[in-house]
Design an enzyme around this catalytic site. Structure first.
Site, PDB file in Angstrom:
ATOM      1  CB  SER A  47      -0.934   0.013   1.221  1.00 29.28           C
ATOM      2  OG  SER A  47      -0.208  -0.200   2.418  1.00 29.28           O
ATOM      3  CG  ASP A  85       2.017  -6.742   1.178  1.00 25.89           C
ATOM      4  OD1 ASP A  85       1.667  -7.927   1.047  1.00 25.89           O
ATOM      5  OD2 ASP A  85       1.247  -5.770   0.996  1.00 25.89           O
ATOM      6  CE  LYS A 115      -0.547  -8.119   3.376  1.00 25.70           C
ATOM      7  NZ  LYS A 115      -1.129  -8.177   2.026  1.00 25.70           N
ATOM      8  CD  GLU A 117      -3.095  -8.327  -2.354  1.00 23.44           C
ATOM      9  OE1 GLU A 117      -3.792  -8.435  -3.394  1.00 23.44           O
ATOM     10  OE2 GLU A 117      -2.706  -7.244  -1.901  1.00 23.44           O
ATOM     11  CD  GLU A 184      -7.840  -4.943   2.369  1.00 18.67           C
ATOM     12  OE1 GLU A 184      -6.783  -5.577   2.192  1.00 18.67           O
ATOM     13  OE2 GLU A 184      -8.000  -3.762   1.986  1.00 18.67           O
TER      14      GLU A 184
END
Ligand code: KIV
Length: 283
Positions: A47, A85, A115, A117, A184
């Site tokens: 992000s 991430d 991490k 996704e 999320e």
């Protein structure tokens, strides 16, 4: 200094029914504040592409950029559990590339975990990283790297079928070896079921109160990122307002001559400044 937060610390918190605290962190000064405040987990999130670099999505973020930021966060936060991430296309192309890129977070930045996704579509990667002794946090629900597929930044799991998909994805990630899962932007009921069925820590961002811990994007909760604020964010400060007020005061001070004042100036030995000015006929 507190003891190093490890995956055991996090599991013990869950066992004791204590909530885990997690924030994103991208740079030295903010990560230092988070470390000193005692945040358990710092996510060096991609992000940062939006909050720090000004992109409209996280897709352009590069692996090298993530490593630079993860190193800064680790320097600032020696005891927090730091998660790197995996940026877009750093783990989707091949399992080999995924292991190599995830390994960089561990070797070059000293991260505690990575991490990534995805749900059942990434279990092969999660299993390969686990085999390579790289701890993985899974991330399902609104997965910002998939906005082109999801049709934008939209909450997930709001129909029965979509909820079932998330519940199965969470189990599959755990079975593949994930050490923790991030949920999320989904209804609290869905997160509650996933948490009740999990044997690993479950953290939520916009997933309600029934999870083991909470994550917020630090720039959102400090009122630093103004482009948009998701429904689930609670603002704990108005940094942007404070910064803009300070900048306006600085401009007014410089313009009026109020800054710099005598206390901001270096001094010569007594009498020498006057003598020097006189020699050059100034003043
Ligand atoms: O990059 C990030 O900060 C994230 C959060 C949005 C969960 O992945």
């Amino acid at each position: 200094m507190r003891a190093k937060v490890t995956i055991t610390t996090l599991r013990e918190k869950v066992a004791r029914g204590e909530k885990i605290t997690m924030l994103t962190g991208y740079d030295y000064p903010l990560a230092l504040a988070e470390e000193k405040a005692g945040v358990d987990i710092i996510l060096v999130g991609d992000s940062l592409g939006m909050t720090v670099l000004g992109y409209e999505s996280t897709l352009p973020v590069r692996m090298d950029t993530m490593i630079d930021h993860a190193q800064a966060v680790r320097r600032a936060a020696p005891t927090a559990y730091v998660i790197g991430d995996m940026p877009y296309l750093s783990y989707q192309v091949s399992v080999e590339q995924a292991v190599a890129n995830a390994g960089r977070f561990m070797k070059e930045a000293g991260c505690d975990a990575v991490k990534l996704e995805g749900g059942r579509n990434v279990v092969d990667v999660v299993a390969a990283l686990t085999k390579a002794t790289i701890p993985v946090m899974g991330h399902i629900g609104l997965t910002p790297q998939s906005i082109a597929m999801l049709g934008g930044f939209k909450s997930q799991g709001r129909s029965l079928a979509a909820a079932e998909t998330l519940i199965e994805d969470a189990k599959a990630l755990e079975e593949a070896g994930a050490v923790a899962i991030l949920l999320e932007a989904m209804p609290p009921e869905v997160a509650r079921i996933i948490t009740a069925r999990a044997n690993i820590p479950v953290i939520g961002i916009g997933a309600g109160p029934y999870v083991h811990g909470q994550l917020l994007i630090v720039h959102d909760m400090l009122g630093f990122f103004e482009a948009f604020t998701p429904k689930f964010v609670k603002k704990y400060a108005d940094l942007n307002g404070a910064i803009r007020a300070a900048l306006a005061e600085y401009i007014a001070d410089v313009t009026s001559g109020a800054f710099p004042a005598a206390e901001h100036c270096y001094k010569m030995q007594p009498g020498e400044a006057e003598a020097l000015l006189a020699k050059y006929n100034i003043g």
